[in-house]
Design a protein around this motif. Structure first.
Motif, PDB file in Angstrom:
ATOM      1  N   VAL A  70     -68.914 -68.435  33.256  1.00 14.40           N
ATOM      2  CA  VAL A  70     -68.443 -67.901  31.973  1.00 14.40           C
ATOM      3  C   VAL A  70     -67.643 -66.641  32.267  1.00 14.40           C
ATOM      4  O   VAL A  70     -68.143 -65.717  32.905  1.00 14.40           O
ATOM      5  CB  VAL A  70     -69.624 -67.584  31.029  1.00 14.40           C
ATOM      6  CG1 VAL A  70     -69.105 -66.976  29.725  1.00 14.40           C
ATOM      7  CG2 VAL A  70     -70.440 -68.846  30.749  1.00 14.40           C
ATOM      8  N   ASN A  71     -66.392 -66.605  31.795  1.00 19.93           N
ATOM      9  CA  ASN A  71     -65.507 -65.464  32.033  1.00 19.93           C
ATOM     10  C   ASN A  71     -65.485 -64.536  30.831  1.00 19.93           C
ATOM     11  O   ASN A  71     -65.301 -64.987  29.691  1.00 19.93           O
ATOM     12  CB  ASN A  71     -64.088 -65.937  32.324  1.00 19.93           C
ATOM     13  CG  ASN A  71     -64.022 -66.909  33.489  1.00 19.93           C
ATOM     14  OD1 ASN A  71     -63.971 -68.110  33.290  1.00 19.93           O
ATOM     15  ND2 ASN A  71     -64.034 -66.395  34.702  1.00 19.93           N
ATOM     16  N   GLN A  72     -65.640 -63.250  31.073  1.00 22.24           N
ATOM     17  CA  GLN A  72     -65.558 -62.280  29.985  1.00 22.24           C
ATOM     18  C   GLN A  72     -64.168 -62.281  29.362  1.00 22.24           C
ATOM     19  O   GLN A  72     -64.024 -62.009  28.166  1.00 22.24           O
ATOM     20  CB  GLN A  72     -65.913 -60.879  30.498  1.00 22.24           C
ATOM     21  CG  GLN A  72     -66.012 -59.833  29.398  1.00 22.24           C
ATOM     22  CD  GLN A  72     -66.273 -58.433  29.931  1.00 22.24           C
ATOM     23  OE1 GLN A  72     -65.890 -58.114  31.057  1.00 22.24           O
ATOM     24  NE2 GLN A  72     -66.907 -57.585  29.134  1.00 22.24           N
ATOM     25  N   ASP A  73     -63.142 -62.609  30.154  1.00 20.65           N
ATOM     26  CA  ASP A  73     -61.773 -62.646  29.625  1.00 20.65           C
ATOM     27  C   ASP A  73     -61.624 -63.616  28.460  1.00 20.65           C
ATOM     28  O   ASP A  73     -60.723 -63.454  27.628  1.00 20.65           O
ATOM     29  CB  ASP A  73     -60.789 -63.051  30.734  1.00 20.65           C
ATOM     30  CG  ASP A  73     -60.568 -61.922  31.732  1.00 20.65           C
ATOM     31  OD1 ASP A  73     -61.122 -60.821  31.522  1.00 20.65           O
ATOM     32  OD2 ASP A  73     -59.841 -62.138  32.717  1.00 20.65           O
ATOM     33  N   SER A  74     -62.483 -64.633  28.389  1.00 21.76           N
ATOM     34  CA  SER A  74     -62.405 -65.590  27.289  1.00 21.76           C
ATOM     35  C   SER A  74     -62.738 -64.950  25.950  1.00 21.76           C
ATOM     36  O   SER A  74     -62.405 -65.505  24.892  1.00 21.76           O
ATOM     37  CB  SER A  74     -63.361 -66.766  27.536  1.00 21.76           C
ATOM     38  OG  SER A  74     -63.054 -67.433  28.736  1.00 21.76           O
ATOM     39  N   PHE A  75     -63.369 -63.776  25.979  1.00 17.11           N
ATOM     40  CA  PHE A  75     -63.845 -63.139  24.754  1.00 17.11           C
ATOM     41  C   PHE A  75     -62.995 -61.924  24.368  1.00 17.11           C
ATOM     42  O   PHE A  75     -63.463 -61.046  23.638  1.00 17.11           O
ATOM     43  CB  PHE A  75     -65.311 -62.741  24.913  1.00 17.11           C
ATOM     44  CG  PHE A  75     -66.224 -63.927  25.099  1.00 17.11           C
ATOM     45  CD1 PHE A  75     -66.763 -64.576  24.012  1.00 17.11           C
ATOM     46  CD2 PHE A  75     -66.499 -64.408  26.370  1.00 17.11           C
ATOM     47  CE1 PHE A  75     -67.596 -65.676  24.181  1.00 17.11           C
ATOM     48  CE2 PHE A  75     -67.326 -65.499  26.562  1.00 17.11           C
ATOM     49  CZ  PHE A  75     -67.873 -66.134  25.456  1.00 17.11           C
ATOM     50  N   TYR A  76     -61.747 -61.893  24.841  1.00 11.73           N
ATOM     51  CA  TYR A  76     -60.815 -60.886  24.333  1.00 11.73           C
ATOM     52  C   TYR A  76     -60.613 -61.086  22.834  1.00 11.73           C
ATOM     53  O   TYR A  76     -60.513 -62.216  22.355  1.00 11.73           O
ATOM     54  CB  TYR A  76     -59.458 -60.997  25.025  1.00 11.73           C
ATOM     55  CG  TYR A  76     -59.301 -60.138  26.260  1.00 11.73           C
ATOM     56  CD1 TYR A  76     -59.374 -58.747  26.177  1.00 11.73           C
ATOM     57  CD2 TYR A  76     -59.058 -60.711  27.501  1.00 11.73           C
ATOM     58  CE1 TYR A  76     -59.213 -57.957  27.306  1.00 11.73           C
ATOM     59  CE2 TYR A  76     -58.895 -59.925  28.641  1.00 11.73           C
ATOM     60  CZ  TYR A  76     -58.978 -58.552  28.525  1.00 11.73           C
ATOM     61  OH  TYR A  76     -58.824 -57.764  29.645  1.00 11.73           O
ATOM     62  N   ARG A  77     -60.536 -59.982  22.112  1.00 11.71           N
ATOM     63  CA  ARG A  77     -60.201 -60.075  20.693  1.00 11.71           C
ATOM     64  C   ARG A  77     -58.719 -60.439  20.553  1.00 11.71           C
ATOM     65  O   ARG A  77     -57.881 -59.907  21.281  1.00 11.71           O
ATOM     66  CB  ARG A  77     -60.454 -58.744  19.980  1.00 11.71           C
ATOM     67  CG  ARG A  77     -61.888 -58.251  20.050  1.00 11.71           C
ATOM     68  CD  ARG A  77     -62.026 -56.931  19.318  1.00 11.71           C
ATOM     69  NE  ARG A  77     -63.353 -56.363  19.493  1.00 11.71           N
ATOM     70  CZ  ARG A  77     -64.405 -56.672  18.731  1.00 11.71           C
ATOM     71  NH1 ARG A  77     -64.250 -57.542  17.745  1.00 11.71           N
ATOM     72  NH2 ARG A  77     -65.586 -56.113  18.946  1.00 11.71           N
ATOM     73  N   GLY A  78     -58.421 -61.341  19.644  1.00 13.46           N
ATOM     74  CA  GLY A  78     -57.024 -61.664  19.386  1.00 13.46           C
ATOM     75  C   GLY A  78     -56.321 -60.489  18.725  1.00 13.46           C
ATOM     76  O   GLY A  78     -56.873 -59.829  17.836  1.00 13.46           O
ATOM     77  N   LEU A  79     -55.108 -60.182  19.145  1.00 13.37           N
ATOM     78  CA  LEU A  79     -54.368 -59.064  18.570  1.00 13.37           C
ATOM     79  C   LEU A  79     -53.825 -59.411  17.193  1.00 13.37           C
ATOM     80  O   LEU A  79     -53.427 -60.545  16.934  1.00 13.37           O
ATOM     81  CB  LEU A  79     -53.204 -58.665  19.478  1.00 13.37           C
ATOM     82  CG  LEU A  79     -53.541 -58.244  20.915  1.00 13.37           C
ATOM     83  CD1 LEU A  79     -52.298 -57.651  21.585  1.00 13.37           C
ATOM     84  CD2 LEU A  79     -54.678 -57.237  20.949  1.00 13.37           C
ATOM     85  N   THR A  80     -53.816 -58.403  16.325  1.00 15.45           N
ATOM     86  CA  THR A  80     -53.169 -58.574  15.030  1.00 15.45           C
ATOM     87  C   THR A  80     -51.653 -58.548  15.234  1.00 15.45           C
ATOM     88  O   THR A  80     -51.152 -58.221  16.313  1.00 15.45           O
ATOM     89  CB  THR A  80     -53.590 -57.454  14.078  1.00 15.45           C
ATOM     90  OG1 THR A  80     -53.124 -56.193  14.601  1.00 15.45           O
ATOM     91  CG2 THR A  80     -55.108 -57.411  13.937  1.00 15.45           C
ATOM     92  N   GLU A  81     -50.905 -58.893  14.178  1.00 16.62           N
ATOM     93  CA  GLU A  81     -49.444 -58.880  14.290  1.00 16.62           C
ATOM     94  C   GLU A  81     -48.927 -57.476  14.590  1.00 16.62           C
ATOM     95  O   GLU A  81     -47.997 -57.290  15.375  1.00 16.62           O
ATOM     96  CB  GLU A  81     -48.814 -59.405  12.996  1.00 16.62           C
ATOM     97  CG  GLU A  81     -49.047 -60.888  12.769  1.00 16.62           C
ATOM     98  CD  GLU A  81     -48.241 -61.400  11.596  1.00 16.62           C
ATOM     99  OE1 GLU A  81     -47.402 -60.626  11.052  1.00 16.62           O
ATOM    100  OE2 GLU A  81     -48.448 -62.564  11.213  1.00 16.62           O
ATOM    101  N   ASP A  99     -64.819 -59.009  22.353  1.00 18.26           N
ATOM    102  CA  ASP A  99     -65.765 -59.351  21.298  1.00 18.26           C
ATOM    103  C   ASP A  99     -67.133 -59.556  21.951  1.00 18.26           C
ATOM    104  O   ASP A  99     -67.546 -60.682  22.226  1.00 18.26           O
ATOM    105  CB  ASP A  99     -65.305 -60.622  20.582  1.00 18.26           C
ATOM    106  CG  ASP A  99     -66.132 -60.920  19.332  1.00 18.26           C
ATOM    107  OD1 ASP A  99     -67.191 -60.280  19.158  1.00 18.26           O
ATOM    108  OD2 ASP A  99     -65.727 -61.787  18.535  1.00 18.26           O
ATOM    109  N   THR A 100     -67.819 -58.462  22.194  1.00 16.88           N
ATOM    110  CA  THR A 100     -69.086 -58.518  22.918  1.00 16.88           C
ATOM    111  C   THR A 100     -70.161 -59.237  22.113  1.00 16.88           C
ATOM    112  O   THR A 100     -71.027 -59.915  22.684  1.00 16.88           O
ATOM    113  CB  THR A 100     -69.550 -57.100  23.276  1.00 16.88           C
ATOM    114  OG1 THR A 100     -68.524 -56.449  24.032  1.00 16.88           O
ATOM    115  CG2 THR A 100     -70.822 -57.142  24.111  1.00 16.88           C
ATOM    116  N   ASP A 101     -70.110 -59.128  20.790  1.00 17.74           N
ATOM    117  CA  ASP A 101     -71.112 -59.797  19.953  1.00 17.74           C
ATOM    118  C   ASP A 101     -71.031 -61.315  20.118  1.00 17.74           C
ATOM    119  O   ASP A 101     -72.060 -61.997  20.192  1.00 17.74           O
ATOM    120  CB  ASP A 101     -70.917 -59.416  18.481  1.00 17.74           C
ATOM    121  CG  ASP A 101     -71.300 -57.968  18.206  1.00 17.74           C
ATOM    122  OD1 ASP A 101     -72.120 -57.421  18.974  1.00 17.74           O
ATOM    123  OD2 ASP A 101     -70.773 -57.389  17.236  1.00 17.74           O
TER     124      ASP A 101
END
Length: 383
Positions: A70-81, A99-101
């Motif tokens: 499991v990669n932590q990179d998969s849980f990056y928050r998506g950027l807003t516009e 997004d640690t939660d």
């Protein structure tokens, strides 16, 4: 199922062999064991330190399908516009970028024995793929990898073992430049600017201080084969080779290889053709039968070769027969006949009756009564 109908000697047990040799030694009325908590390994380190390489090498060493990454990179928050318009001002190496939660939620489900869908992050568009997920199934070993997996205590508390990959800063910078320009479509100047503004300060502020939580520190990353070998051996010891063998002493398990995993992958593919399914299933069954035969007792035997010399070999202690437990056992009959010429095969149908399902009935076909009673006793169906 292959049975030896002589009580003069017991079957040998080996962690690298295969087949079920009966459950006569299992405790009566033994309930199914509770799901075991997976062994969670955290792998932390600076950007491009070789964390993924270390994880891949550990997985290769364990050589087992019971390990997932499991990669932590998969849980990056998506950027807003708005954030996307000023992406050069966004700090991807800060704890708030993740997004640690959701990471904790996914890890909690995996530890409780549930499969999860891991998001897929698009590093070029800085957003998650809305319709794509990576499914991760329940496993005995979970490797959680990322630059900040040691920063949050809640994430650290999930880990049974913590590894810090320590690599020289110059090497990490060179690797990052190569990765971001080749894989993520960025130019060298933007990579250097981002490294100076965000990556190095975040390493000094968040990643390097978390090194103190590590149980094991691997200098030189994936180049340190000795450390990786020791870690893999420690994990094997923690897992304990195959708990089924401890519960049922007569059970032997085929050691997993990439060939076996490849065939399992093929027969589980919903798009596989019927002839291919039959072909690869027969190959797997043949392997199980051959391993089973290898666990039966042999006695020494000498034969004369065509050149007239004496060869000291082995032969089965007793004659063999096959016991096909209807219905699934019938699929193994051809493989048994192919391995043991002229072997006699009888059939048993075992089913439970009554409302409580506790009464066992056996239907017999072909086998003589005396042989049948030996089989029933050997399998543990009666005292």
């Amino acid at each position: 199922d292959l049975r030896r109908l002589s009580s003069s000697s017991s079957l040998p047990s080996s962690p690298s062999s295969a087949t079920c040799n009966g459950a006569a030694d299992a405790p009566s009325g033994l309930a199914s064991p509770a799901p075991r908590q997976p062994f969670v390994i955290g792998v932390c380190g600076g950007t491009a330190s070789g964390k993924t390489t270390v994880c891949d090498m550990i997985i290769q060493q364990l050589h087992d399908h019971r390990v997932v990454l499991v990669n932590q990179d998969s849980f990056y928050r998506g950027l807003t516009e708005e954030e996307s318009e000023h992406v050069e001002e966004y700090n991807f190496d800060h704890p708030d970028a993740f997004d640690t939660d959701q990471l904790l939620e996914c890890m909690g489900k995996l530890k409780s024995g549930q499969s999860v869908n891991i998001p897929i992050y698009d590093f070029k568009n800085h957003r998650r793929c809305s319709e794509s997920f990576r499914k991760v199934n329940v496993s005995d070993v979970i490797i959680l990898e990322g630059i900040l997996v040691f920063h949050d205590q809640r994430v650290r508390d999930l880990m049974d073992m913590k590894i810090f990959v320590d690599t020289d800063a110059d090497i990490r910078l060179a690797r990052r430049i190569r990765r971001d320009t080749v894989e993520r479509g960025r130019d060298v100047l933007s990579v250097l600017e981002q490294y100076g503004r965000f990556v190095k300060p975040a390493f000094d502020d968040f990643i390097l201080p978390s090194k103190k939580y590590a149980d094991v520190i691997i200098p030189r990353g994936g180049d340190n084969h000795v450390a990786i070998d020791l870690i893999a051996q420690h994990i094997r010891t923690k897992l304990g080779q195959h708990d089924l063998c401890k519960l049922y002493p007569n059970v032997c398990v085929v050691q997993t290889t990439f060939q076996i995993r490849g065939m399992h992958t093929l027969i589980r593919d919903r798009d596989i053709t019927t002839p291919d399914f039959v072909f690869y299933s027969d190959r797997l069954i043949r392997l199980v039968v051959e391993h089973g035969l290898g666990n039966l007792p042999f006695t020494e035997k000498q034969v004369v070769t065509p050149t007239g010399s004496i060869y000291s070999g082995v032969d089965f202690c007793k004659k063999l027969c096959g016991v096909s437990i209807v219905r699934s056992g019938e699929s193994m009959e051809n493989a048994l006949r192919a391995c043991c010429k002229g072997i006699k095969i009888g059939k048993i149908l075992i089913h439970r009756v009554g409302d409580n399902g506790q009464q066992v009935e056996c239907s017999l076909n072909v086998l003589p009564l005396k042989m049948f009673l030996k089989i029933v006793h050997y399998c543990g169906f009666c005292e």
